[in-house]
Design a protein around this motif. Structure first.
Motif, PDB file in Angstrom:
ATOM      1  N   GLU A 198     -30.319 -17.085   2.764  1.00  0.00           N
ATOM      2  CA  GLU A 198     -30.654 -18.452   2.525  1.00  0.00           C
ATOM      3  C   GLU A 198     -29.418 -19.017   3.346  1.00  0.00           C
ATOM      4  N   LEU A 199     -28.325 -17.905   3.822  1.00  0.00           N
ATOM      5  CA  LEU A 199     -27.426 -18.493   4.632  1.00  0.00           C
ATOM      6  C   LEU A 199     -27.640 -18.506   6.172  1.00  0.00           C
ATOM      7  N   VAL A 200     -28.831 -17.802   6.131  1.00  0.00           N
ATOM      8  CA  VAL A 200     -29.244 -17.732   8.222  1.00  0.00           C
ATOM      9  C   VAL A 200     -30.442 -18.866   7.789  1.00  0.00           C
ATOM     10  N   PHE A 201     -30.868 -18.703   7.293  1.00  0.00           N
ATOM     11  CA  PHE A 201     -32.281 -19.820   7.365  1.00  0.00           C
ATOM     12  C   PHE A 201     -32.219 -21.014   6.828  1.00  0.00           C
ATOM     13  N   GLY A 202     -31.397 -21.105   5.733  1.00  0.00           N
ATOM     14  CA  GLY A 202     -30.982 -22.605   4.728  1.00  0.00           C
ATOM     15  C   GLY A 202     -32.563 -23.110   3.897  1.00  0.00           C
ATOM     16  N   GLU A 203     -32.689 -21.583   3.465  1.00  0.00           N
ATOM     17  CA  GLU A 203     -34.090 -21.791   2.676  1.00  0.00           C
ATOM     18  C   GLU A 203     -34.294 -20.643   1.098  1.00  0.00           C
ATOM     19  N   PRO A 204     -34.700 -20.552   0.531  1.00  0.00           N
ATOM     20  CA  PRO A 204     -34.800 -19.645   0.166  1.00  0.00           C
ATOM     21  C   PRO A 204     -35.799 -18.746   0.145  1.00  0.00           C
ATOM     22  N   CYS A 205     -35.337 -16.926  -0.037  1.00  0.00           N
ATOM     23  CA  CYS A 205     -35.526 -15.971   0.094  1.00  0.00           C
ATOM     24  C   CYS A 205     -37.339 -16.412  -0.493  1.00  0.00           C
ATOM     25  N   PRO A 206     -38.414 -16.227   0.791  1.00  0.00           N
ATOM     26  CA  PRO A 206     -39.797 -15.340   0.106  1.00  0.00           C
ATOM     27  C   PRO A 206     -39.280 -14.153  -0.136  1.00  0.00           C
ATOM     28  N   ARG A 207     -40.346 -13.377  -1.617  1.00  0.00           N
ATOM     29  CA  ARG A 207     -40.163 -12.510  -1.737  1.00  0.00           C
ATOM     30  C   ARG A 207     -41.121 -11.620  -0.726  1.00  0.00           C
ATOM     31  N   LYS A 208     -41.958 -11.262   0.024  1.00  0.00           N
ATOM     32  CA  LYS A 208     -42.565 -10.364   1.395  1.00  0.00           C
ATOM     33  C   LYS A 208     -41.066  -9.977   2.065  1.00  0.00           C
ATOM     34  N   ALA A 209     -40.195 -11.347   2.365  1.00  0.00           N
ATOM     35  CA  ALA A 209     -38.816 -10.911   3.107  1.00  0.00           C
ATOM     36  C   ALA A 209     -37.813 -10.513   2.788  1.00  0.00           C
ATOM     37  N   ARG A 210     -37.870 -10.836   1.467  1.00  0.00           N
ATOM     38  CA  ARG A 210     -36.699  -9.781   0.324  1.00  0.00           C
ATOM     39  C   ARG A 210     -37.050  -8.348   1.123  1.00  0.00           C
ATOM     40  N   ASP A 211     -38.409  -8.363   0.725  1.00  0.00           N
ATOM     41  CA  ASP A 211     -38.798  -6.379   0.207  1.00  0.00           C
ATOM     42  C   ASP A 211     -38.064  -6.098   1.835  1.00  0.00           C
ATOM     43  N   LEU A 212     -39.153  -6.651   3.119  1.00  0.00           N
ATOM     44  CA  LEU A 212     -38.962  -6.036   4.515  1.00  0.00           C
ATOM     45  C   LEU A 212     -36.650  -6.154   4.367  1.00  0.00           C
ATOM     46  N   ILE A 213     -36.717  -7.069   3.509  1.00  0.00           N
ATOM     47  CA  ILE A 213     -34.702  -6.951   4.073  1.00  0.00           C
ATOM     48  C   ILE A 213     -34.147  -5.561   3.126  1.00  0.00           C
ATOM     49  N   VAL A 214     -34.748  -5.529   2.028  1.00  0.00           N
ATOM     50  CA  VAL A 214     -34.021  -4.916   1.049  1.00  0.00           C
ATOM     51  C   VAL A 214     -34.814  -3.379   1.580  1.00  0.00           C
ATOM     52  N   GLY A 215     -35.657  -3.247   2.059  1.00  0.00           N
ATOM     53  CA  GLY A 215     -36.542  -2.018   2.853  1.00  0.00           C
ATOM     54  C   GLY A 215     -35.489  -1.407   3.442  1.00  0.00           C
ATOM     55  N   HIS A 216     -34.999  -2.224   4.144  1.00  0.00           N
ATOM     56  CA  HIS A 216     -34.538  -1.649   5.744  1.00  0.00           C
ATOM     57  C   HIS A 216     -32.927  -1.486   5.613  1.00  0.00           C
ATOM     58  N   ALA A 217     -32.681  -2.676   4.660  1.00  0.00           N
ATOM     59  CA  ALA A 217     -31.009  -2.587   4.188  1.00  0.00           C
ATOM     60  C   ALA A 217     -30.987  -0.748   3.239  1.00  0.00           C
ATOM     61  N   ASP A 218     -31.701  -0.778   2.290  1.00  0.00           N
ATOM     62  CA  ASP A 218     -31.907   0.420   1.472  1.00  0.00           C
ATOM     63  C   ASP A 218     -32.115   2.006   2.822  1.00  0.00           C
ATOM     64  N   ASP A 219     -32.656   2.055   3.685  1.00  0.00           N
ATOM     65  CA  ASP A 219     -33.017   2.823   4.407  1.00  0.00           C
ATOM     66  C   ASP A 219     -31.810   3.025   5.620  1.00  0.00           C
ATOM     67  N   VAL A 220     -31.181   2.527   5.958  1.00  0.00           N
ATOM     68  CA  VAL A 220     -29.760   2.777   6.464  1.00  0.00           C
ATOM     69  C   VAL A 220     -28.760   3.083   5.297  1.00  0.00           C
ATOM     70  N   VAL A 221     -28.659   2.545   4.639  1.00  0.00           N
ATOM     71  CA  VAL A 221     -27.110   2.876   3.734  1.00  0.00           C
ATOM     72  C   VAL A 221     -27.962   4.065   3.036  1.00  0.00           C
ATOM     73  N   THR A 222     -29.290   4.700   2.984  1.00  0.00           N
ATOM     74  CA  THR A 222     -29.813   5.462   2.595  1.00  0.00           C
ATOM     75  C   THR A 222     -29.023   7.285   3.743  1.00  0.00           C
ATOM     76  N   SER A 223     -29.458   6.715   4.975  1.00  0.00           N
ATOM     77  CA  SER A 223     -29.299   7.566   6.026  1.00  0.00           C
ATOM     78  C   SER A 223     -27.873   8.060   6.370  1.00  0.00           C
ATOM     79  N   LEU A 224     -26.462   6.350   6.411  1.00  0.00           N
ATOM     80  CA  LEU A 224     -25.195   6.571   5.960  1.00  0.00           C
ATOM     81  C   LEU A 224     -24.943   7.654   5.079  1.00  0.00           C
ATOM     82  N   LYS A 225     -25.540   7.831   4.017  1.00  0.00           N
ATOM     83  CA  LYS A 225     -24.749   9.058   2.763  1.00  0.00           C
ATOM     84  C   LYS A 225     -25.177  10.236   2.707  1.00  0.00           C
TER      85      LYS A 225
END
Length: 463
Positions: free
Chosen positions: A152-179
Protein backbone atom coordinates in the motif's frame (compact mmCIF):
# COMPACT_ATOMS: atom_id res chain seq x y z
CA UNK A 1 28.52 -53.66 23.43
CA UNK A 2 25.97 -52.44 25.95
CA UNK A 3 28.37 -49.69 27.05
CA UNK A 4 28.71 -48.44 23.46
CA UNK A 5 24.94 -48.42 23.10
CA UNK A 6 24.57 -46.55 26.37
CA UNK A 7 27.09 -43.92 25.30
CA UNK A 8 25.38 -43.53 21.93
CA UNK A 9 22.02 -43.09 23.63
CA UNK A 10 23.50 -40.49 25.98
CA UNK A 11 24.96 -38.57 23.03
CA UNK A 12 21.60 -38.55 21.25
CA UNK A 13 19.55 -37.65 24.31
CA UNK A 14 21.84 -34.78 25.29
CA UNK A 15 22.18 -33.44 21.73
CA UNK A 16 19.83 -30.48 22.34
CA UNK A 17 22.23 -29.23 25.01
CA UNK A 18 25.51 -29.32 23.09
CA UNK A 19 25.00 -29.83 19.35
CA UNK A 20 23.40 -26.50 18.31
CA UNK A 21 26.18 -24.46 19.95
CA UNK A 22 28.88 -26.56 18.27
CA UNK A 23 27.24 -26.17 14.89
CA UNK A 24 26.92 -22.40 15.35
CA UNK A 25 30.65 -22.24 16.10
CA UNK A 26 31.45 -24.21 12.94
CA UNK A 27 29.25 -21.91 10.86
CA UNK A 28 31.02 -18.87 12.35
CA UNK A 29 34.38 -20.31 11.28
CA UNK A 30 33.01 -20.88 7.79
CA UNK A 31 31.88 -17.27 7.44
CA UNK A 32 35.25 -16.03 8.77
CA UNK A 33 36.84 -17.81 5.81
CA UNK A 34 34.49 -15.98 3.46
CA UNK A 35 35.59 -12.62 4.88
CA UNK A 36 39.23 -13.32 4.08
CA UNK A 37 42.40 -12.04 5.68
CA UNK A 38 41.58 -8.34 5.18
CA UNK A 39 38.50 -8.44 7.42
CA UNK A 40 38.53 -6.62 10.78
CA UNK A 41 35.69 -7.13 13.25
CA UNK A 42 34.67 -4.39 15.69
CA UNK A 43 34.69 -3.93 18.62
CA UNK A 44 38.08 -5.52 19.25
CA UNK A 45 41.08 -5.18 21.54
CA UNK A 46 42.42 -2.16 19.63
CA UNK A 47 39.15 -0.42 18.73
CA UNK A 48 36.87 -0.91 21.71
CA UNK A 49 33.16 -0.11 22.03
CA UNK A 50 33.95 3.50 22.95
CA UNK A 51 35.28 4.06 19.39
CA UNK A 52 32.87 1.74 17.56
CA UNK A 53 30.62 4.50 16.22
CA UNK A 54 33.62 6.67 15.36
CA UNK A 55 34.91 4.02 12.95
CA UNK A 56 31.43 3.15 11.72
CA UNK A 57 30.77 6.79 10.83
CA UNK A 58 34.19 7.55 9.33
CA UNK A 59 33.94 9.09 5.82
CA UNK A 60 36.29 6.43 4.43
CA UNK A 61 34.16 3.56 5.81
CA UNK A 62 31.80 4.01 2.89
CA UNK A 63 32.44 1.14 0.47
CA UNK A 64 29.45 -1.17 0.20
CA UNK A 65 30.12 -4.14 -2.07
CA UNK A 66 33.14 -3.72 -4.31
CA UNK A 67 36.22 -5.45 -2.94
CA UNK A 68 34.68 -7.72 -0.28
CA UNK A 69 34.37 -11.48 -0.66
CA UNK A 70 31.42 -11.31 1.73
CA UNK A 71 29.54 -9.27 -0.88
CA UNK A 72 29.36 -12.25 -3.23
CA UNK A 73 27.46 -14.14 -0.57
CA UNK A 74 25.01 -11.32 0.21
CA UNK A 75 24.39 -10.66 -3.47
CA UNK A 76 23.68 -14.36 -3.92
CA UNK A 77 21.10 -14.32 -1.14
CA UNK A 78 19.50 -11.03 -2.21
CA UNK A 79 19.10 -11.78 -5.94
CA UNK A 80 17.53 -10.69 -8.18
CA UNK A 81 18.95 -7.20 -8.57
CA UNK A 82 21.43 -6.96 -5.68
CA UNK A 83 23.42 -4.44 -7.72
CA UNK A 84 20.60 -1.88 -7.18
CA UNK A 85 19.66 -2.88 -3.65
CA UNK A 86 19.85 0.34 -1.64
CA UNK A 87 21.94 -1.28 1.10
CA UNK A 88 24.59 -2.36 -1.43
CA UNK A 89 24.77 0.62 -3.81
CA UNK A 90 28.10 2.40 -3.77
CA UNK A 91 28.13 6.10 -2.84
CA UNK A 92 27.41 8.54 -5.64
CA UNK A 93 24.60 10.07 -7.69
CA UNK A 94 22.83 6.76 -8.26
CA UNK A 95 22.60 6.03 -4.54
CA UNK A 96 21.41 9.59 -3.86
CA UNK A 97 18.67 9.20 -6.49
CA UNK A 98 17.52 5.88 -5.02
CA UNK A 99 17.63 7.14 -1.43
CA UNK A 100 15.40 10.14 -2.31
CA UNK A 101 12.80 7.82 -3.81
CA UNK A 102 12.85 5.53 -0.78
CA UNK A 103 12.38 8.43 1.62
CA UNK A 104 9.48 9.73 -0.46
CA UNK A 105 7.70 6.36 -0.48
CA UNK A 106 8.17 5.92 3.28
CA UNK A 107 7.04 9.44 4.16
CA UNK A 108 3.64 10.44 5.46
CA UNK A 109 1.79 11.70 8.54
CA UNK A 110 2.55 9.55 11.56
CA UNK A 111 -1.09 8.86 12.38
CA UNK A 112 -1.72 7.59 8.83
CA UNK A 113 1.34 5.33 8.87
CA UNK A 114 0.22 3.94 12.23
CA UNK A 115 -3.39 3.46 11.16
CA UNK A 116 -2.28 1.53 8.07
CA UNK A 117 -0.19 -0.83 10.20
CA UNK A 118 -3.14 -1.44 12.53
CA UNK A 119 -5.48 -2.19 9.62
CA UNK A 120 -3.05 -4.63 8.01
CA UNK A 121 -2.40 -6.39 11.32
CA UNK A 122 -6.12 -6.61 12.07
CA UNK A 123 -6.94 -8.19 8.70
CA UNK A 124 -4.29 -10.87 9.06
CA UNK A 125 -5.18 -11.63 12.68
CA UNK A 126 -8.84 -12.00 11.75
CA UNK A 127 -7.78 -14.64 9.21
CA UNK A 128 -5.40 -16.56 11.47
CA UNK A 129 -6.86 -16.32 14.99
CA UNK A 130 -10.14 -18.16 14.64
CA UNK A 131 -10.18 -20.37 17.74
CA UNK A 132 -9.61 -20.06 21.45
CA UNK A 133 -5.90 -20.88 21.12
CA UNK A 134 -3.76 -20.77 17.98
CA UNK A 135 -0.19 -22.05 17.57
CA UNK A 136 1.78 -19.84 15.17
CA UNK A 137 5.30 -19.01 14.18
CA UNK A 138 5.47 -15.29 14.73
CA UNK A 139 7.61 -14.43 11.71
CA UNK A 140 5.22 -16.32 9.45
CA UNK A 141 2.24 -14.59 11.06
CA UNK A 142 3.76 -11.15 10.53
CA UNK A 143 4.93 -11.50 6.93
CA UNK A 144 1.47 -11.02 5.36
CA UNK A 145 1.00 -7.95 7.58
CA UNK A 146 4.07 -6.19 6.24
CA UNK A 147 3.52 -7.47 2.70
CA UNK A 148 0.18 -5.64 2.70
CA UNK A 149 1.70 -2.62 4.41
CA UNK A 150 4.52 -2.02 1.93
CA UNK A 151 2.31 -2.82 -1.05
CA UNK A 152 0.00 0.00 0.00
CA UNK A 153 2.91 2.38 0.61
CA UNK A 154 4.31 1.68 -2.85
CA UNK A 155 1.10 1.47 -4.90
CA UNK A 156 -1.32 3.51 -2.81
CA UNK A 157 -3.99 0.80 -2.75
CA UNK A 158 -4.86 -2.31 -0.69
CA UNK A 159 -2.86 -5.41 -1.52
CA UNK A 160 -4.67 -8.11 -3.53
CA UNK A 161 -4.39 -11.60 -2.01
CA UNK A 162 -2.49 -12.92 -5.04
CA UNK A 163 0.08 -10.14 -4.77
CA UNK A 164 0.39 -10.73 -1.02
CA UNK A 165 1.14 -14.40 -1.62
CA UNK A 166 3.84 -13.47 -4.17
CA UNK A 167 5.45 -10.99 -1.78
CA UNK A 168 5.38 -13.39 1.17
CA UNK A 169 6.74 -16.26 -0.94
CA UNK A 170 9.61 -14.10 -2.13
CA UNK A 171 10.46 -12.58 1.28
CA UNK A 172 10.26 -15.95 3.04
CA UNK A 173 12.56 -17.48 0.44
CA UNK A 174 15.14 -14.73 0.97
CA UNK A 175 15.17 -14.87 4.77
CA UNK A 176 15.09 -18.68 4.82
CA UNK A 177 18.20 -18.83 2.65
CA UNK A 178 19.87 -16.06 4.67
CA UNK A 179 19.41 -18.15 7.81
CA UNK A 180 20.58 -21.27 5.94
CA UNK A 181 17.43 -23.21 6.83
CA UNK A 182 16.57 -23.68 3.15
CA UNK A 183 18.02 -23.18 -0.29
CA UNK A 184 17.03 -20.21 -2.44
CA UNK A 185 14.49 -20.63 -5.26
CA UNK A 186 15.07 -18.11 -8.09
CA UNK A 187 11.90 -19.17 -9.92
CA UNK A 188 9.78 -18.31 -6.87
CA UNK A 189 11.41 -14.90 -6.67
CA UNK A 190 10.94 -14.32 -10.41
CA UNK A 191 7.16 -14.55 -10.06
CA UNK A 192 7.17 -11.41 -7.93
CA UNK A 193 9.55 -9.72 -10.38
CA UNK A 194 7.06 -10.27 -13.21
CA UNK A 195 4.18 -8.88 -11.13
CA UNK A 196 6.16 -5.76 -10.22
CA UNK A 197 7.30 -5.30 -13.83
CA UNK A 198 3.67 -5.16 -14.94
CA UNK A 199 2.80 -2.62 -12.25
CA UNK A 200 5.81 -0.42 -13.04
CA UNK A 201 5.10 -0.54 -16.78
CA UNK A 202 1.51 0.53 -16.06
CA UNK A 203 2.73 3.51 -14.02
CA UNK A 204 1.08 2.29 -10.82
CA UNK A 205 3.82 3.34 -8.37
CA UNK A 206 2.62 6.38 -6.44
CA UNK A 207 5.96 8.23 -6.62
CA UNK A 208 8.36 8.65 -9.59
CA UNK A 209 10.99 5.91 -9.60
CA UNK A 210 14.73 6.71 -9.77
CA UNK A 211 15.48 8.09 -13.24
CA UNK A 212 19.08 6.85 -12.98
CA UNK A 213 17.85 3.25 -13.10
CA UNK A 214 16.70 1.33 -16.15
CA UNK A 215 13.13 -0.08 -16.13
CA UNK A 216 14.45 -3.50 -15.10
CA UNK A 217 16.57 -1.93 -12.37
CA UNK A 218 13.56 0.03 -11.11
CA UNK A 219 11.66 -3.25 -10.68
CA UNK A 220 14.60 -4.83 -8.86
CA UNK A 221 14.94 -1.75 -6.66
CA UNK A 222 11.31 -2.05 -5.52
CA UNK A 223 11.63 -5.78 -5.02
CA UNK A 224 14.84 -5.58 -3.00
CA UNK A 225 14.16 -2.48 -0.90
CA UNK A 226 10.47 -2.80 -0.03
CA UNK A 227 9.37 -6.39 -0.71
CA UNK A 228 12.55 -8.02 0.51
CA UNK A 229 14.30 -5.88 3.14
CA UNK A 230 11.20 -3.97 4.26
CA UNK A 231 8.99 -7.03 4.68
CA UNK A 232 11.71 -9.25 6.15
CA UNK A 233 13.09 -6.73 8.64
CA UNK A 234 9.70 -5.59 9.91
CA UNK A 235 8.53 -9.19 10.25
CA UNK A 236 11.68 -10.12 12.16
CA UNK A 237 11.43 -7.05 14.39
CA UNK A 238 7.77 -7.72 15.14
CA UNK A 239 8.48 -11.40 15.86
CA UNK A 240 11.22 -10.43 18.34
CA UNK A 241 8.97 -7.91 20.11
CA UNK A 242 6.06 -10.35 20.40
CA UNK A 243 8.26 -13.26 21.51
CA UNK A 244 9.88 -11.06 24.16
CA UNK A 245 6.42 -10.06 25.43
CA UNK A 246 5.31 -13.71 25.39
CA UNK A 247 8.22 -14.62 27.65
CA UNK A 248 7.91 -11.55 29.89
CA UNK A 249 4.21 -11.28 30.73
CA UNK A 250 4.86 -8.50 33.21
CA UNK A 251 6.13 -6.31 30.34
CA UNK A 252 3.11 -7.24 28.20
CA UNK A 253 0.72 -6.38 31.05
CA UNK A 254 2.36 -3.01 31.62
CA UNK A 255 2.33 -2.27 27.89
CA UNK A 256 -1.40 -2.92 27.78
CA UNK A 257 -1.84 -0.19 30.43
CA UNK A 258 0.87 2.25 29.29
CA UNK A 259 1.33 2.72 25.57
CA UNK A 260 4.35 4.99 26.13
CA UNK A 261 6.21 2.01 27.62
CA UNK A 262 6.47 0.56 24.11
CA UNK A 263 9.54 2.74 23.41
CA UNK A 264 11.44 1.01 26.22
CA UNK A 265 10.28 -2.44 25.08
CA UNK A 266 11.38 -1.78 21.50
CA UNK A 267 14.75 -0.33 22.55
CA UNK A 268 15.47 -3.31 24.78
CA UNK A 269 14.32 -5.83 22.18
CA UNK A 270 16.50 -4.30 19.46
CA UNK A 271 19.43 -4.07 21.86
CA UNK A 272 19.24 -7.72 22.86
CA UNK A 273 18.13 -9.07 19.47
CA UNK A 274 19.49 -6.69 16.80
CA UNK A 275 18.25 -7.43 13.30
CA UNK A 276 21.77 -7.31 11.89
CA UNK A 277 24.52 -9.58 13.16
CA UNK A 278 27.35 -8.09 11.14
CA UNK A 279 27.24 -4.99 8.95
CA UNK A 280 30.22 -4.82 6.63
CA UNK A 281 31.80 -1.79 4.95
CA UNK A 282 34.91 -1.49 2.79
CA UNK A 283 37.51 1.17 3.63
CA UNK A 284 37.90 3.27 0.47
CA UNK A 285 40.97 5.02 1.94
CA UNK A 286 43.21 4.65 4.96
CA UNK A 287 41.49 5.34 8.27
CA UNK A 288 43.99 6.82 10.71
CA UNK A 289 42.59 6.47 14.22
CA UNK A 290 45.71 7.64 16.09
CA UNK A 291 49.48 7.63 15.70
CA UNK A 292 49.60 3.86 16.31
CA UNK A 293 46.45 2.63 14.58
CA UNK A 294 45.68 2.91 10.86
CA UNK A 295 43.17 0.73 9.06
CA UNK A 296 44.44 0.05 5.53
CA UNK A 297 42.43 1.00 2.44
CA UNK A 298 40.57 -2.05 1.16
CA UNK A 299 39.95 -3.44 4.64
CA UNK A 300 36.60 -5.15 5.12
CA UNK A 301 35.22 -3.55 8.28
CA UNK A 302 32.77 -5.88 10.04
CA UNK A 303 30.69 -4.16 12.70
CA UNK A 304 29.18 -6.63 15.17
CA UNK A 305 25.89 -5.28 16.47
CA UNK A 306 25.40 -8.01 19.13
CA UNK A 307 28.89 -7.51 20.59
CA UNK A 308 28.53 -3.74 20.66
CA UNK A 309 25.02 -3.86 22.15
CA UNK A 310 26.30 -6.12 24.94
CA UNK A 311 28.76 -3.50 26.23
CA UNK A 312 28.08 -0.63 28.57
CA UNK A 313 25.15 -2.23 30.40
CA UNK A 314 24.67 -4.02 33.69
CA UNK A 315 23.42 -7.58 33.10
CA UNK A 316 23.47 -7.21 29.29
CA UNK A 317 21.97 -10.68 28.72
CA UNK A 318 18.81 -9.83 30.70
CA UNK A 319 15.69 -8.42 29.02
CA UNK A 320 15.04 -5.31 31.08
CA UNK A 321 13.05 -2.48 29.42
CA UNK A 322 13.26 -0.46 32.64
CA UNK A 323 16.99 0.09 32.07
CA UNK A 324 16.00 2.75 29.51
CA UNK A 325 14.66 4.93 32.31
CA UNK A 326 18.30 5.60 33.19
CA UNK A 327 20.17 5.26 29.87
CA UNK A 328 20.40 8.29 27.61
CA UNK A 329 20.54 8.02 23.84
CA UNK A 330 23.94 9.70 23.64
CA UNK A 331 25.81 7.33 25.93
CA UNK A 332 23.97 4.13 24.99
CA UNK A 333 25.80 1.51 22.95
CA UNK A 334 22.72 1.08 20.83
CA UNK A 335 22.34 1.59 17.07
CA UNK A 336 19.22 -0.33 16.00
CA UNK A 337 18.96 1.77 12.82
CA UNK A 338 22.68 2.24 12.15
CA UNK A 339 24.48 5.56 12.61
CA UNK A 340 23.47 8.90 11.16
CA UNK A 341 26.91 9.46 9.62
CA UNK A 342 26.82 6.29 7.52
CA UNK A 343 23.46 5.63 5.88
CA UNK A 344 21.05 4.97 8.72
CA UNK A 345 18.05 2.79 7.97
CA UNK A 346 15.64 4.83 5.80
CA UNK A 347 12.73 3.49 7.88
CA UNK A 348 14.12 4.81 11.19
CA UNK A 349 11.06 7.06 11.63
CA UNK A 350 8.39 4.78 10.19
CA UNK A 351 9.41 1.54 11.92
CA UNK A 352 8.67 2.47 15.58
CA UNK A 353 5.32 4.01 14.61
CA UNK A 354 4.22 0.98 12.60
CA UNK A 355 5.55 -1.58 15.08
CA UNK A 356 3.79 0.14 17.98
CA UNK A 357 0.44 0.20 16.13
CA UNK A 358 0.68 -3.43 15.03
CA UNK A 359 1.72 -4.59 18.52
CA UNK A 360 -1.23 -2.74 20.04
CA UNK A 361 -3.54 -4.50 17.59
CA UNK A 362 -2.14 -7.92 18.53
CA UNK A 363 -2.42 -7.33 22.28
CA UNK A 364 -5.98 -6.09 21.88
CA UNK A 365 -6.97 -9.51 20.55
CA UNK A 366 -4.69 -12.13 22.17
CA UNK A 367 -2.32 -12.92 24.98
CA UNK A 368 1.06 -14.38 24.01
CA UNK A 369 2.70 -17.46 25.52
CA UNK A 370 5.97 -19.12 24.49
CA UNK A 371 8.65 -21.27 26.10
CA UNK A 372 11.00 -21.58 23.12
CA UNK A 373 14.61 -20.43 22.93
CA UNK A 374 14.80 -16.79 21.88
CA UNK A 375 17.94 -16.03 19.87
CA UNK A 376 18.95 -13.09 17.69
CA UNK A 377 18.74 -14.98 14.39
CA UNK A 378 15.51 -16.78 15.40
CA UNK A 379 15.78 -19.63 12.85
CA UNK A 380 12.74 -21.25 14.54
CA UNK A 381 10.61 -18.31 13.30
CA UNK A 382 9.26 -17.82 16.84
CA UNK A 383 6.76 -20.53 17.85
CA UNK A 384 4.10 -18.99 20.08
CA UNK A 385 0.62 -19.66 21.45
CA UNK A 386 -1.99 -16.97 20.85
CA UNK A 387 -4.89 -17.12 23.31
CA UNK A 388 -7.93 -14.95 22.75
CA UNK A 389 -8.23 -12.33 25.47
CA UNK A 390 -11.93 -13.06 25.93
CA UNK A 391 -11.35 -16.83 26.29
CA UNK A 392 -8.33 -17.33 28.61
CA UNK A 393 -6.93 -20.82 29.24
CA UNK A 394 -6.57 -22.33 32.74
CA UNK A 395 -2.97 -22.01 34.03
CA UNK A 396 -2.57 -25.79 34.17
CA UNK A 397 -3.40 -26.23 30.49
CA UNK A 398 -1.06 -23.40 29.55
CA UNK A 399 1.74 -25.07 31.52
CA UNK A 400 1.23 -28.38 29.68
CA UNK A 401 1.15 -26.70 26.28
CA UNK A 402 4.26 -24.71 27.19
CA UNK A 403 6.15 -27.85 28.21
CA UNK A 404 5.26 -29.58 24.94
CA UNK A 405 6.31 -26.51 22.97
CA UNK A 406 9.63 -26.36 24.78
CA UNK A 407 10.46 -30.02 24.12
CA UNK A 408 9.54 -29.72 20.45
CA UNK A 409 11.65 -26.60 20.06
CA UNK A 410 14.74 -28.19 21.64
CA UNK A 411 14.65 -31.18 19.28
CA UNK A 412 13.84 -29.04 16.26
CA UNK A 413 16.92 -27.00 17.13
CA UNK A 414 19.13 -30.09 16.82
CA UNK A 415 17.91 -30.97 13.34
CA UNK A 416 17.80 -27.34 12.23
CA UNK A 417 21.41 -26.74 13.30
CA UNK A 418 22.64 -29.60 11.13
CA UNK A 419 20.55 -28.36 8.19
CA UNK A 420 22.00 -24.85 8.61
CA UNK A 421 25.54 -26.17 8.57
CA UNK A 422 25.02 -28.29 5.47
CA UNK A 423 22.97 -25.79 3.47
CA UNK A 424 25.13 -22.87 4.58
CA UNK A 425 28.22 -24.64 3.29
CA UNK A 426 26.50 -25.47 0.00
CA UNK A 427 25.39 -21.87 -0.55
CA UNK A 428 28.75 -20.37 0.44
CA UNK A 429 30.49 -22.59 -2.11
CA UNK A 430 27.89 -21.83 -4.79
CA UNK A 431 28.11 -18.08 -4.13
CA UNK A 432 31.91 -18.26 -4.28
CA UNK A 433 31.72 -20.01 -7.64
CA UNK A 434 29.17 -17.56 -9.10
CA UNK A 435 31.05 -14.51 -7.72
CA UNK A 436 28.13 -12.19 -8.45
CA UNK A 437 29.53 -8.99 -6.93
CA UNK A 438 33.06 -9.58 -8.16
CA UNK A 439 31.95 -10.27 -11.73
CA UNK A 440 29.68 -7.22 -11.74
CA UNK A 441 32.50 -4.89 -10.72
CA UNK A 442 34.81 -6.52 -13.25
CA UNK A 443 32.58 -4.98 -15.93
CA UNK A 444 30.93 -1.96 -14.24
CA UNK A 445 32.04 1.08 -12.29
CA UNK A 446 30.52 2.07 -8.95
CA UNK A 447 27.66 3.92 -10.68
CA UNK A 448 26.62 0.93 -12.79
CA UNK A 449 28.24 2.16 -16.00
CA UNK A 450 29.90 -0.48 -18.21
CA UNK A 451 33.67 -0.34 -18.11
CA UNK A 452 35.76 -0.03 -21.25
CA UNK A 453 37.14 -3.27 -22.59
CA UNK A 454 39.94 -1.53 -24.47
CA UNK A 455 42.38 1.26 -23.56
CA UNK A 456 41.09 4.73 -24.49
CA UNK A 457 42.58 6.29 -27.60
CA UNK A 458 44.79 9.40 -27.30
CA UNK A 459 41.95 11.46 -28.80
CA UNK A 460 39.49 10.18 -26.14
CA UNK A 461 42.01 11.02 -23.42
CA UNK A 462 42.39 14.61 -24.62
CA UNK A 463 38.63 14.99 -24.90
Amino acid sequence: MWLTGLLAAAVVLTAPRWLPARVVALRAKMFEKVNGDNAITFPNAVVGPDRFQEVYGHPAANGRSRGAGLSDLFWYWLSPGPEVHQEHLEAGPRYDDVARTTRALLAGPGDELSALAARCAGRVLDERVTGRVTLVRLRDLMMPVWAEYFHELVFGEPCPRKARDLIVGHADDVVTSLKCTGLRHPARRARLTRYLARRVAAGDVRRPLPASLSPTEQVHYLQGTFFNTGVVQMSEAMAHVLLALAQHPEAAARLARDDRYFGHVLDETMRLYPLFGIAHRIATAEIALDERTTLPAGSVLCFSYPDYHATGYARPDVFDPDRWDHVGAREAHHIPFGVAANRPCPAWRLSPLALRAATREVLRRVTLHSTVTHTRSMPSRGPCLLVRVDQPLPPGRLAVLGALLRVRDRWEDVWRSVVQLVLGTVMVLHAHRLRLAGRYFDTHDTQGRPLRHRPPSPQEITE
